[in-house]
Scaffold this motif. Structure first.
Motif, short mmCIF file in Angstrom:
data_model
loop_
_atom_site.label_atom_id
_atom_site.label_comp_id
_atom_site.label_asym_id
_atom_site.label_seq_id
_atom_site.Cartn_x
_atom_site.Cartn_y
_atom_site.Cartn_z
N SER A 18 14.26 44.59 -7.83
CA SER A 18 15.55 44.41 -8.49
C SER A 18 16.18 43.14 -7.95
O SER A 18 15.84 42.68 -6.85
CB SER A 18 16.47 45.61 -8.24
N ILE A 19 17.07 42.58 -8.73
CA ILE A 19 17.84 41.40 -8.30
C ILE A 19 19.30 41.74 -8.52
O ILE A 19 19.71 42.11 -9.63
CB ILE A 19 17.47 40.15 -9.12
N ARG A 20 20.08 41.60 -7.46
CA ARG A 20 21.52 41.87 -7.56
C ARG A 20 22.20 40.91 -8.53
O ARG A 20 21.84 39.75 -8.62
CB ARG A 20 22.19 41.66 -6.20
N GLY A 21 23.20 41.42 -9.19
CA GLY A 21 24.00 40.60 -10.10
C GLY A 21 25.08 39.86 -9.32
O GLY A 21 26.27 40.14 -9.51
N GLU A 22 24.64 38.94 -8.45
CA GLU A 22 25.60 38.15 -7.67
C GLU A 22 26.54 37.43 -8.63
O GLU A 22 26.12 36.96 -9.68
CB GLU A 22 24.87 37.13 -6.80
N HIS A 23 27.79 37.33 -8.27
CA HIS A 23 28.82 36.62 -9.05
C HIS A 23 29.18 37.32 -10.36
O HIS A 23 29.78 36.70 -11.23
CB HIS A 23 28.41 35.16 -9.33
N ALA A 24 28.79 38.58 -10.52
CA ALA A 24 29.17 39.32 -11.72
C ALA A 24 30.68 39.57 -11.67
O ALA A 24 31.27 39.73 -10.60
CB ALA A 24 28.42 40.63 -11.82
N ALA A 25 31.29 39.60 -12.83
CA ALA A 25 32.72 39.88 -12.92
C ALA A 25 32.89 41.39 -13.07
O ALA A 25 32.33 41.99 -13.98
CB ALA A 25 33.32 39.16 -14.11
N SER A 26 33.66 41.98 -12.17
CA SER A 26 33.86 43.42 -12.21
C SER A 26 35.35 43.73 -12.28
O SER A 26 36.13 43.22 -11.48
CB SER A 26 33.26 44.08 -10.96
N GLN A 27 35.69 44.54 -13.26
CA GLN A 27 37.08 44.95 -13.43
C GLN A 27 37.13 46.48 -13.48
O GLN A 27 37.24 47.06 -14.54
CB GLN A 27 37.67 44.35 -14.70
N GLY A 28 36.99 47.10 -12.32
CA GLY A 28 37.05 48.56 -12.25
C GLY A 28 35.90 49.23 -12.96
O GLY A 28 34.81 49.31 -12.44
N ALA A 29 36.13 49.65 -14.19
CA ALA A 29 35.13 50.41 -14.93
C ALA A 29 34.32 49.53 -15.88
O ALA A 29 33.80 50.01 -16.88
CB ALA A 29 35.82 51.52 -15.71
N GLN A 30 34.21 48.24 -15.57
CA GLN A 30 33.43 47.36 -16.43
C GLN A 30 32.86 46.22 -15.61
O GLN A 30 33.53 45.69 -14.72
CB GLN A 30 34.34 46.79 -17.53
N VAL A 31 31.62 45.86 -15.87
CA VAL A 31 30.99 44.76 -15.16
C VAL A 31 30.40 43.80 -16.19
O VAL A 31 29.93 44.22 -17.24
CB VAL A 31 29.90 45.26 -14.18
N THR A 32 30.47 42.50 -15.89
CA THR A 32 30.00 41.47 -16.81
C THR A 32 29.08 40.51 -16.09
O THR A 32 29.42 40.01 -15.00
CB THR A 32 31.20 40.68 -17.39
N PHE A 33 27.94 40.21 -16.68
CA PHE A 33 27.04 39.19 -16.16
C PHE A 33 27.64 37.83 -16.53
O PHE A 33 27.86 37.55 -17.70
CB PHE A 33 25.65 39.31 -16.81
N PHE A 85 30.83 49.25 -24.05
CA PHE A 85 30.54 47.92 -23.52
C PHE A 85 29.11 47.87 -22.95
O PHE A 85 28.41 46.88 -23.14
CB PHE A 85 31.57 47.52 -22.46
N ASP A 86 28.69 48.94 -22.25
CA ASP A 86 27.32 49.00 -21.74
C ASP A 86 26.31 48.93 -22.89
O ASP A 86 25.29 48.24 -22.80
CB ASP A 86 27.07 50.31 -20.97
N THR A 87 26.61 49.64 -23.96
CA THR A 87 25.72 49.63 -25.13
C THR A 87 25.67 48.24 -25.74
O THR A 87 24.60 47.77 -26.15
CB THR A 87 26.19 50.69 -26.16
N PHE A 88 26.81 47.54 -25.76
CA PHE A 88 26.84 46.17 -26.26
C PHE A 88 25.94 45.28 -25.40
O PHE A 88 25.16 44.48 -25.93
CB PHE A 88 28.28 45.62 -26.25
N ILE A 89 26.02 45.42 -24.07
CA ILE A 89 25.17 44.63 -23.17
C ILE A 89 23.70 44.94 -23.45
O ILE A 89 22.86 44.03 -23.51
CB ILE A 89 25.53 44.89 -21.69
N GLN A 90 23.37 46.20 -23.60
CA GLN A 90 21.98 46.59 -23.87
C GLN A 90 21.49 45.96 -25.17
O GLN A 90 20.41 45.39 -25.22
CB GLN A 90 21.85 48.11 -23.91
N HIS A 91 22.30 46.04 -26.22
CA HIS A 91 21.90 45.51 -27.53
C HIS A 91 21.82 43.99 -27.53
O HIS A 91 20.95 43.42 -28.19
CB HIS A 91 22.88 45.97 -28.61
N SER A 92 22.70 43.32 -26.82
CA SER A 92 22.75 41.86 -26.88
C SER A 92 21.85 41.17 -25.86
O SER A 92 21.39 40.06 -26.10
CB SER A 92 24.19 41.37 -26.71
N THR A 93 21.59 41.82 -24.71
CA THR A 93 20.88 41.14 -23.63
C THR A 93 19.55 41.80 -23.28
O THR A 93 18.62 41.11 -22.88
CB THR A 93 21.78 41.09 -22.37
N PHE A 94 19.45 43.10 -23.41
CA PHE A 94 18.26 43.84 -23.01
C PHE A 94 17.69 44.62 -24.20
O PHE A 94 17.45 45.82 -24.12
CB PHE A 94 18.59 44.77 -21.84
#
Length: 184
Positions: free
Chosen positions: A77-92, A130-139
């Motif tokens: 695994s590779i950590r998501g260094e510098h990811a933006a986190s706002q409580g219940a949401q994380v952004t690459f 939002f997680d589903t959006f990340i999955q659909h758009s990036t993974f």
């Protein structure tokens, strides 16, 4: 007398005398997922570092096949260094992807990004909109998965593509130990 010595082998059991039930893992359309114990511990360690905000990273490995069909082998695994986190949401972020791409190029040139992981501290195991959006758009690759960890409740689970939708995986393996995931 040794109780084990007097036990009848299971081959002699009369199936009609046994109570009916369902085996907890259904062999079928689920995409088999295997996570190495070292990678599992690495992700759990990262997850425990933040109990107030989500953390994320990518899963590294390869899609493979055997006589039963396709399976996913997650070896790093590779950590998501510098990811933006706002409580219940994380952004690459762009910085996150720059770090991930450097790690892939230097440490894992023969492997692929096979999905992502993130935490839901205190929220349970599910994929938000939002997680589903990340999955659909990036993974969105057919072999790419999402792995969610709740470091507070110590729950975890995988989500994989099935018939064009991202669905919970009912079981996955950590080393040779099976984990059954029953979403609420």
């Amino acid at each position: 007398m040794n109780p084990a010595a007097s036990a009848a082998p299971t081959a002699r059991l009369d199936p009609a005398a046994l109570e009916a039930g369902d085996f907890p893992v259904v062999d079928g359309p689920d995409y088999r997922i295997h996570l190495t114990p070292a990678t599992h511990e690495k992700i759990l360690g990262h997850a425990r570092e933040s109990l107030k905000a989500e953390v994320c990273g990518v899963l590294v490995g390869r899609a493979r096949r055997d006589r039963q069909g396709p399976f996913l082998e997650i070896v790093e695994s590779i950590r998501g260094e510098h990811a933006a986190s706002q409580g219940a949401q994380v952004t690459f972020t762009h910085e996150t992807w720059a770090h991930i791409n450097r790690e892939m190029d230097t440490r894992f040139p023969r492997l692929k990004i096979v999905g992502w992981y993130h935490t839901h501290p205190g929220f349970g195991i599910f994929l938000s909109q939002f997680d589903t959006f990340i999955q659909h758009s990036t993974f969105a690759g057919p072999t790419q998965v999402a792995y969610v960890v709740d470091p507070i409740s110590a729950e975890e689970g995988f989500f994989a593509w099935r018939d064009g939708k991202i669905e919970p995986s009912r079981a996955y393996w950590i080393g040779n130990r099976i984990q059954v995931f029953e979403p609420r």
